[in-house]
Scaffold this motif. Sequence first.
Motif, PDB file in Angstrom:
ATOM      1  N   GLY A  69     -74.569  80.837   4.051  1.00  0.00           N
ATOM      2  CA  GLY A  69     -73.835  80.563   4.133  1.00  0.00           C
ATOM      3  C   GLY A  69     -72.855  81.084   5.647  1.00  0.00           C
ATOM      4  N   LYS A  70     -73.099  82.060   6.488  1.00  0.00           N
ATOM      5  CA  LYS A  70     -73.396  82.106   7.506  1.00  0.00           C
ATOM      6  C   LYS A  70     -73.370  80.566   8.350  1.00  0.00           C
ATOM      7  N   ALA A  71     -74.087  80.062   8.703  1.00  0.00           N
ATOM      8  CA  ALA A  71     -74.124  78.931   9.194  1.00  0.00           C
ATOM      9  C   ALA A  71     -73.078  77.732   9.201  1.00  0.00           C
ATOM     10  N   ARG A  72     -72.714  77.693   6.802  1.00  0.00           N
ATOM     11  CA  ARG A  72     -72.032  77.116   6.947  1.00  0.00           C
ATOM     12  C   ARG A  72     -70.271  77.358   7.375  1.00  0.00           C
ATOM     13  N   ARG A  73     -69.730  78.730   7.528  1.00  0.00           N
ATOM     14  CA  ARG A  73     -69.132  79.287   7.748  1.00  0.00           C
ATOM     15  C   ARG A  73     -69.060  79.149   9.537  1.00  0.00           C
ATOM     16  N   LYS A  74     -69.383  79.042  10.344  1.00  0.00           N
ATOM     17  CA  LYS A  74     -69.569  78.585  11.444  1.00  0.00           C
ATOM     18  C   LYS A  74     -69.564  77.597  12.006  1.00  0.00           C
ATOM     19  N   CYS A  75     -70.064  76.879  10.762  1.00  0.00           N
ATOM     20  CA  CYS A  75     -69.816  74.707  11.443  1.00  0.00           C
ATOM     21  C   CYS A  75     -69.186  74.657  10.896  1.00  0.00           C
ATOM     22  N   ASP A  76     -68.607  74.844   9.655  1.00  0.00           N
ATOM     23  CA  ASP A  76     -67.006  74.631   9.615  1.00  0.00           C
ATOM     24  C   ASP A  76     -65.886  75.207  10.552  1.00  0.00           C
ATOM     25  N   ALA A  77     -65.822  76.137  11.326  1.00  0.00           N
ATOM     26  CA  ALA A  77     -65.243  76.645  12.095  1.00  0.00           C
ATOM     27  C   ALA A  77     -65.138  75.695  13.361  1.00  0.00           C
ATOM     28  N   ALA A  78     -66.383  75.278  13.823  1.00  0.00           N
ATOM     29  CA  ALA A  78     -66.479  74.059  15.021  1.00  0.00           C
ATOM     30  C   ALA A  78     -66.125  72.539  14.214  1.00  0.00           C
ATOM     31  N   ARG A  79     -65.773  72.467  13.525  1.00  0.00           N
ATOM     32  CA  ARG A  79     -65.494  70.910  12.499  1.00  0.00           C
ATOM     33  C   ARG A  79     -64.103  71.454  13.013  1.00  0.00           C
ATOM     34  N   LYS A  80     -63.666  72.382  12.817  1.00  0.00           N
ATOM     35  CA  LYS A  80     -62.127  72.558  12.677  1.00  0.00           C
ATOM     36  C   LYS A  80     -61.404  72.470  14.271  1.00  0.00           C
ATOM     37  N   ARG A  81     -62.599  72.998  14.596  1.00  0.00           N
ATOM     38  CA  ARG A  81     -61.777  72.483  16.167  1.00  0.00           C
ATOM     39  C   ARG A  81     -62.268  71.046  16.816  1.00  0.00           C
ATOM     40  N   GLY A  82     -62.950  70.255  15.892  1.00  0.00           N
ATOM     41  CA  GLY A  82     -63.034  69.014  16.609  1.00  0.00           C
ATOM     42  C   GLY A  82     -64.781  69.882  17.104  1.00  0.00           C
ATOM     43  N   GLU A  83     -65.822  69.920  16.897  1.00  0.00           N
ATOM     44  CA  GLU A  83     -66.788  70.492  17.974  1.00  0.00           C
ATOM     45  C   GLU A  83     -68.089  69.834  16.663  1.00  0.00           C
ATOM     46  N   TYR A  84     -69.417  69.961  17.158  1.00  0.00           N
ATOM     47  CA  TYR A  84     -70.912  69.660  16.760  1.00  0.00           C
ATOM     48  C   TYR A  84     -71.143  71.137  17.346  1.00  0.00           C
ATOM     49  N   ASP A  85     -71.493  72.077  16.454  1.00  0.00           N
ATOM     50  CA  ASP A  85     -72.227  73.475  16.429  1.00  0.00           C
ATOM     51  C   ASP A  85     -74.011  72.900  16.441  1.00  0.00           C
ATOM     52  N   GLU A  86     -74.204  72.860  17.878  1.00  0.00           N
ATOM     53  CA  GLU A  86     -76.135  72.417  17.302  1.00  0.00           C
ATOM     54  C   GLU A  86     -76.925  73.592  17.075  1.00  0.00           C
ATOM     55  N   LYS A  87     -76.901  74.590  16.969  1.00  0.00           N
ATOM     56  CA  LYS A  87     -77.226  76.092  16.591  1.00  0.00           C
ATOM     57  C   LYS A  87     -77.289  76.137  14.994  1.00  0.00           C
ATOM     58  N   TRP A  88     -76.146  75.769  14.514  1.00  0.00           N
ATOM     59  CA  TRP A  88     -75.273  76.531  13.432  1.00  0.00           C
ATOM     60  C   TRP A  88     -75.563  75.421  12.078  1.00  0.00           C
ATOM     61  N   CYS A  89     -74.583  73.584  12.841  1.00  0.00           N
ATOM     62  CA  CYS A  89     -74.759  72.890  11.456  1.00  0.00           C
ATOM     63  C   CYS A  89     -76.211  72.231  10.676  1.00  0.00           C
ATOM     64  N   PRO A  90     -76.972  72.364  11.950  1.00  0.00           N
ATOM     65  CA  PRO A  90     -78.200  71.791  11.277  1.00  0.00           C
ATOM     66  C   PRO A  90     -78.711  72.835  10.063  1.00  0.00           C
ATOM     67  N   ILE A  91     -78.762  74.370  10.432  1.00  0.00           N
ATOM     68  CA  ILE A  91     -78.864  74.953   9.078  1.00  0.00           C
ATOM     69  C   ILE A  91     -77.900  75.116   7.504  1.00  0.00           C
ATOM     70  N   ALA A  92     -76.544  74.899   8.626  1.00  0.00           N
ATOM     71  CA  ALA A  92     -75.654  74.564   7.086  1.00  0.00           C
ATOM     72  C   ALA A  92     -76.411  73.736   6.441  1.00  0.00           C
ATOM     73  N   ALA A  93     -77.242  72.770   6.697  1.00  0.00           N
ATOM     74  CA  ALA A  93     -77.495  71.571   5.726  1.00  0.00           C
ATOM     75  C   ALA A  93     -78.414  71.692   4.979  1.00  0.00           C
ATOM     76  N   GLU A  94     -79.391  72.930   5.338  1.00  0.00           N
ATOM     77  CA  GLU A  94     -81.042  73.173   4.091  1.00  0.00           C
ATOM     78  C   GLU A  94     -80.176  73.818   2.654  1.00  0.00           C
ATOM     79  N   ARG A  95     -80.939  73.987   2.558  1.00  0.00           N
ATOM     80  CA  ARG A  95     -80.620  74.224   0.636  1.00  0.00           C
ATOM     81  C   ARG A  95     -81.429  75.122   0.185  1.00  0.00           C
ATOM     82  N   VAL A  96     -81.254  76.375   0.370  1.00  0.00           N
ATOM     83  CA  VAL A  96     -81.567  77.605  -0.683  1.00  0.00           C
ATOM     84  C   VAL A  96     -83.232  76.603  -1.374  1.00  0.00           C
ATOM     85  N   GLN A  97     -84.275  77.219  -1.133  1.00  0.00           N
ATOM     86  CA  GLN A  97     -85.402  77.097  -2.252  1.00  0.00           C
ATOM     87  C   GLN A  97     -86.207  77.936  -2.822  1.00  0.00           C
ATOM     88  N   TYR A  98     -85.872  77.723  -4.461  1.00  0.00           N
ATOM     89  CA  TYR A  98     -86.270  78.842  -4.693  1.00  0.00           C
ATOM     90  C   TYR A  98     -87.544  79.289  -5.505  1.00  0.00           C
TER      91      TYR A  98
END
Length: 98
Positions: A69-98
């Motif tokens: 969730g933290k990674a998705r928020r940071k990635c969304d904020a970077a996308r709004k600025r027109g950037e790609y955050d290499e640190k947070w966006c790959p984590i934001a693409a992950e799925r929760v493993q149950y």
Amino acid sequence: MRFARFASPRLILPLAAPLLPACIARTAVDIVTLPVKAVGAGVDAVTTSQSEADEKRGREIRKQEERIGKARRKCDAARKRGEYDEKWCPIAAERVQY
């Protein structure tokens, strides 16, 4: 000065005699059961119950969800600025493993 005289031991001993074997028996039971209680406590400390395992897994899942969730928020904020955050966006693409 006069001292109060307490009951004589000759009177107390016959009254206390029936209680003495019970006291000795209780002490013997405590001594005999002590090793069993100690082993039981050791086994409880080493083993994990199903409910404890479930609680631990639940904590792991919540931490994973918080991290994603933290990674998705940071990635969304970077996308709004027109950037790609290499640190947070790959984590934001992950799925929760149950």
